[in-house]
Design a protein around this motif. Structure first.
Motif, PDB file in Angstrom:
ATOM      1  N   PRO A  27      48.340  50.213  42.588  1.00 45.70           N
ATOM      2  CA  PRO A  27      47.220  49.795  43.445  1.00 45.70           C
ATOM      3  C   PRO A  27      45.875  50.154  42.813  1.00 45.70           C
ATOM      4  O   PRO A  27      45.762  51.141  42.082  1.00 45.70           O
ATOM      5  CB  PRO A  27      47.453  50.578  44.743  1.00 45.70           C
ATOM      6  N   ILE A  28      44.874  49.341  43.084  1.00 44.24           N
ATOM      7  CA  ILE A  28      43.509  49.636  42.671  1.00 44.24           C
ATOM      8  C   ILE A  28      42.589  49.276  43.830  1.00 44.24           C
ATOM      9  O   ILE A  28      42.731  48.224  44.452  1.00 44.24           O
ATOM     10  CB  ILE A  28      43.135  48.867  41.376  1.00 44.24           C
ATOM     11  N   HIS A  29      41.680  50.174  44.166  1.00 44.39           N
ATOM     12  CA  HIS A  29      40.772  49.987  45.299  1.00 44.39           C
ATOM     13  C   HIS A  29      39.404  49.559  44.757  1.00 44.39           C
ATOM     14  O   HIS A  29      38.761  50.297  44.012  1.00 44.39           O
ATOM     15  CB  HIS A  29      40.635  51.276  46.102  1.00 44.39           C
ATOM     16  N   LEU A  30      38.969  48.386  45.144  1.00 36.90           N
ATOM     17  CA  LEU A  30      37.726  47.810  44.638  1.00 36.90           C
ATOM     18  C   LEU A  30      36.592  48.052  45.630  1.00 36.90           C
ATOM     19  O   LEU A  30      36.644  47.605  46.771  1.00 36.90           O
ATOM     20  CB  LEU A  30      37.886  46.304  44.423  1.00 36.90           C
ATOM     21  N   TYR A  31      35.555  48.761  45.180  1.00 40.03           N
ATOM     22  CA  TYR A  31      34.437  49.099  46.048  1.00 40.03           C
ATOM     23  C   TYR A  31      33.158  48.384  45.617  1.00 40.03           C
ATOM     24  O   TYR A  31      32.973  48.035  44.448  1.00 40.03           O
ATOM     25  CB  TYR A  31      34.188  50.605  46.029  1.00 40.03           C
ATOM     26  N   ILE A  32      32.274  48.172  46.593  1.00 45.89           N
ATOM     27  CA  ILE A  32      30.904  47.732  46.365  1.00 45.89           C
ATOM     28  C   ILE A  32      29.990  48.597  47.231  1.00 45.89           C
ATOM     29  O   ILE A  32      30.420  49.171  48.225  1.00 45.89           O
ATOM     30  CB  ILE A  32      30.692  46.238  46.711  1.00 45.89           C
ATOM     31  N   PRO A  33      28.695  48.705  46.872  1.00 42.70           N
ATOM     32  CA  PRO A  33      27.783  49.516  47.684  1.00 42.70           C
ATOM     33  C   PRO A  33      27.525  48.913  49.057  1.00 42.70           C
ATOM     34  O   PRO A  33      27.908  47.776  49.359  1.00 42.70           O
ATOM     35  CB  PRO A  33      26.497  49.535  46.846  1.00 42.70           C
ATOM     36  N   GLN A  34      26.821  49.681  49.857  1.00 48.38           N
ATOM     37  CA  GLN A  34      26.529  49.349  51.248  1.00 48.38           C
ATOM     38  C   GLN A  34      25.757  48.041  51.361  1.00 48.38           C
ATOM     39  O   GLN A  34      25.056  47.627  50.432  1.00 48.38           O
ATOM     40  CB  GLN A  34      25.727  50.482  51.901  1.00 48.38           C
ATOM     41  N   ASN A  35      25.879  47.405  52.507  1.00 56.80           N
ATOM     42  CA  ASN A  35      25.127  46.193  52.793  1.00 56.80           C
ATOM     43  C   ASN A  35      23.630  46.472  52.695  1.00 56.80           C
ATOM     44  O   ASN A  35      23.144  47.487  53.182  1.00 56.80           O
ATOM     45  CB  ASN A  35      25.487  45.683  54.195  1.00 56.80           C
ATOM     46  N   GLY A  36      22.896  45.562  52.080  1.00 57.61           N
ATOM     47  CA  GLY A  36      21.470  45.753  51.869  1.00 57.61           C
ATOM     48  C   GLY A  36      21.133  46.244  50.481  1.00 57.61           C
ATOM     49  O   GLY A  36      19.971  46.238  50.078  1.00 57.61           O
ATOM     50  N   SER A  37      22.146  46.663  49.741  1.00 52.67           N
ATOM     51  CA  SER A  37      21.951  47.171  48.392  1.00 52.67           C
ATOM     52  C   SER A  37      21.690  46.036  47.411  1.00 52.67           C
ATOM     53  O   SER A  37      22.406  45.030  47.394  1.00 52.67           O
ATOM     54  CB  SER A  37      23.200  47.961  47.961  1.00 52.67           C
ATOM     55  N   GLY A  38      20.690  46.211  46.548  1.00 50.68           N
ATOM     56  CA  GLY A  38      20.444  45.231  45.507  1.00 50.68           C
ATOM     57  C   GLY A  38      21.567  45.190  44.495  1.00 50.68           C
ATOM     58  O   GLY A  38      21.899  44.126  43.956  1.00 50.68           O
ATOM     59  N   THR A  39      22.173  46.346  44.225  1.00 53.33           N
ATOM     60  CA  THR A  39      23.298  46.386  43.286  1.00 53.33           C
ATOM     61  C   THR A  39      24.495  45.653  43.853  1.00 53.33           C
ATOM     62  O   THR A  39      25.244  44.997  43.113  1.00 53.33           O
ATOM     63  CB  THR A  39      23.656  47.839  42.947  1.00 53.33           C
ATOM     64  N   ARG A  40      24.692  45.739  45.151  1.00 51.62           N
ATOM     65  CA  ARG A  40      25.775  44.977  45.786  1.00 51.62           C
ATOM     66  C   ARG A  40      25.567  43.475  45.547  1.00 51.62           C
ATOM     67  O   ARG A  40      26.485  42.780  45.096  1.00 51.62           O
ATOM     68  CB  ARG A  40      25.786  45.277  47.288  1.00 51.62           C
ATOM     69  N   THR A  41      24.357  42.988  45.842  1.00 52.54           N
ATOM     70  CA  THR A  41      24.058  41.573  45.643  1.00 52.54           C
ATOM     71  C   THR A  41      24.234  41.173  44.188  1.00 52.54           C
ATOM     72  O   THR A  41      24.833  40.133  43.870  1.00 52.54           O
ATOM     73  CB  THR A  41      22.620  41.273  46.104  1.00 52.54           C
ATOM     74  N   TYR A  42      23.711  41.998  43.299  1.00 49.84           N
ATOM     75  CA  TYR A  42      23.787  41.715  41.868  1.00 49.84           C
ATOM     76  C   TYR A  42      25.236  41.673  41.394  1.00 49.84           C
ATOM     77  O   TYR A  42      25.649  40.761  40.680  1.00 49.84           O
ATOM     78  CB  TYR A  42      23.006  42.778  41.110  1.00 49.84           C
ATOM     79  N   TRP A  43      26.025  42.658  41.785  1.00 51.07           N
ATOM     80  CA  TRP A  43      27.413  42.760  41.335  1.00 51.07           C
ATOM     81  C   TRP A  43      28.245  41.594  41.859  1.00 51.07           C
ATOM     82  O   TRP A  43      29.039  41.007  41.105  1.00 51.07           O
ATOM     83  CB  TRP A  43      28.008  44.087  41.779  1.00 51.07           C
ATOM     84  N   LEU A  44      28.086  41.267  43.116  1.00 48.04           N
ATOM     85  CA  LEU A  44      28.831  40.132  43.664  1.00 48.04           C
ATOM     86  C   LEU A  44      28.504  38.857  42.898  1.00 48.04           C
ATOM     87  O   LEU A  44      29.394  38.042  42.611  1.00 48.04           O
ATOM     88  CB  LEU A  44      28.526  39.965  45.151  1.00 48.04           C
ATOM     89  N   GLY A  45      27.231  38.690  42.547  1.00 41.06           N
ATOM     90  CA  GLY A  45      26.851  37.516  41.769  1.00 41.06           C
ATOM     91  C   GLY A  45      27.508  37.502  40.406  1.00 41.06           C
ATOM     92  O   GLY A  45      27.991  36.455  39.947  1.00 41.06           O
ATOM     93  N   LYS A  46      27.546  38.651  39.748  1.00 39.45           N
ATOM     94  CA  LYS A  46      28.175  38.731  38.434  1.00 39.45           C
ATOM     95  C   LYS A  46      29.684  38.520  38.502  1.00 39.45           C
ATOM     96  O   LYS A  46      30.298  38.038  37.547  1.00 39.45           O
ATOM     97  CB  LYS A  46      27.865  40.082  37.785  1.00 39.45           C
ATOM     98  N   MET A  47      30.266  38.877  39.624  1.00 39.08           N
ATOM     99  CA  MET A  47      31.702  38.662  39.794  1.00 39.08           C
ATOM    100  C   MET A  47      32.018  37.240  40.252  1.00 39.08           C
ATOM    101  O   MET A  47      33.179  36.839  40.311  1.00 39.08           O
ATOM    102  CB  MET A  47      32.276  39.653  40.820  1.00 39.08           C
ATOM    103  N   GLY A  48      30.991  36.458  40.606  1.00 38.07           N
ATOM    104  CA  GLY A  48      31.218  35.098  41.068  1.00 38.07           C
ATOM    105  C   GLY A  48      31.642  35.015  42.512  1.00 38.07           C
ATOM    106  O   GLY A  48      32.311  34.069  42.927  1.00 38.07           O
TER     107      GLY A  48
END
Length: 409
Positions: free
Chosen positions: A222-243
């Motif tokens: 198993p691998i647990h995939l995390y992203i930062p909290q809602n409102g985070s610029g890094t969250r938005t950026y990372w999701l975009g880079k992941m498509g």
């Protein structure tokens, strides 16, 4: 200076004489400390750049800049009410998106904003906020005649982090790949995990993001995939880079608690969740990691960065310039695969020389060749790279129509 004070905002008012902790900032005053401190230029928003803006505020001095943490620097509570200027109160924004929202509200355009951020019940009064820190660009809000200008000042990059270092799992995570050319359909193993939720095999080990607890089907891990909290610029950026456009159910912003993902909120560039979860990975700003290693508000909690492999060339990109992964020395690798500019957002008319609303003090901090752009040593010490050669198209302080946003206000 102790760790608590290193975590708070730096605000110098009228010189450096005494220090007072108030509302999440340090205030240097020449006379008695005010219970309601007055900032020159008040900023809020991004976790990513909060520490470097601390250092910049210190270096600029003279009561010019007051930059507030994304969360309470002592209690770690979110969205508590703060007072940046006299007669101003508002809920502390947590992250780039919330910071920009609060800035726009402070520009008296609340009616043009689709909604408040969670727990925001005290909106800023007119003129209470002067700039918002942002680790993401205008994105879909870009408008060449937008009211707000995103002004770049430094280079950052984002890597995957986990609690693993020097073991077999770290070796495998260092072999995850990324397709820099086509993130929506990219064939990198990292994109397949985050975007598609499909199991990938690295060095003979299969990792399944939709299996939370072993045993997994086919003997996968198993691998647990995390992203930062809602409102985070890094969250938005990372999701975009992941498509990713809609966050799938195998990607989480709360920690696995043994039965489900309702544990601790994942704050960006904070290794708390990773320290408690040997199966977890999360995006982590390389600049923030270096800054924290350098003693600026260290909240890594034994989080370690990992390399990425370019899926099209098989070239390995290490996050740091030192002898990685043997030791974690050196600074930001400015050629890392996943790079971005970081910004301060201000009202365009106020930094447009010749405009009737031009604000010389704001321009003197954020404009090209001005205060912030003259603090190269601070920017480097806090882990970021310089934009002197415009590695992503802009130099420090660039005020261009392509980085404007929100035509409607």
């Amino acid at each position: 200076m102790n760790n608590a004070k290193r975590l708070v905002r730096r605000l110098l008012v009228g010189g450096i004489a005494t220090a007072t902790v108030a509302a999440g900032l340090v205030v240097g005053v020449t006379g008695p400390a005010s219970a309601d401190p007055v900032a020159g230029l008040v900023g809020v928003g991004s976790d990513t750049t909060q520490d470097v803006m601390n250092g910049a505020a210190d270096a600029i001095g003279l009561g010019v800049v007051g930059s507030y943490d994304a969360i309470d620097p002592i209690t770690k509570a979110q969205h508590l009410v703060i007072s940046g200027k006299r007669s101003c109160t508002f809920n502390r924004p947590n992250g780039s998106g919330q910071g920009v929202t609060a800035l726009r509200q402070s520009g008296n355009v609340a009616a043009a904003i689709s909604g408040t951020f969670p727990d925001e019940v005290d909106l800023p009064e007119l003129g209470c906020i002067d700039f918002a820190r942002s680790s993401s660009d205008p994105g879909t809000n870009q408008s060449t005649n937008g009211r707000w200008a995103y002004i770049p000042f430094a280079l950052d990059a984002v890597a995957v982090a986990s609690q693993h270092f020097g073991d077999a799992t770290a070796t495998n995570y260092n072999a995850l790949s990324f397709d820099p050319n086509n993130s929506p359909t990219g064939q990198g193993t990292l994109q397949k995990l985050y975007r598609d939720g499909t199991a990938v095999t690295v060095n003979g080990v299969t990792y399944d993001p939709q299996c939370n607890v072993a045993p997994c089907a086919g003997g996968a891990t198993p691998i647990h995939l995390y992203i930062p909290q809602n409102g985070s610029g890094t969250r938005t950026y990372w999701l975009g880079k992941m498509g990713i456009t809609t966050v799938p159910n195998w990607v989480h912003d709360h920690a696995w608690n043994g039965t489900d993902y309702t544990g601790t909120l994942v704050e960006e560039h904070d290794g708390t969740v990773l320290e408690a979860d040997a199966l977890g990975i999360a995006p982590f700003s390389i600049a923030q990691w270096v800054s924290q290693r350098n003693g600026h508000g260290d909240r890594r909690h034994n989080a370690h960065l990992h390399s990425l492999v370019n899926v099209t060339t098989s070239a390995v990109f290490n996050p740091l310039t030192g002898a990685f992964p043997t030791v974690e020395t050196g600074g930001l690798n400015s050629s890392f695969l996943v790079r971005r500019e970081v910004y301060n957002v201000v009202e365009w008319s106020k930094v447009n020389v010749g405009n009737a609303a031009f604000d010389a003090s704001l321009y003197a901090v954020f404009g090209p060749g001005q205060g912030l752009c003259g603090k190269s040593s601070v920017i480097l010490n806090y882990g970021f790279g310089l934009l002197n050669s415009a590695p992503l198209g802009h130099t420090c302080g660039a005020i261009v129509d392509g980085l404007r946003a929100y035509a409607a206000g």
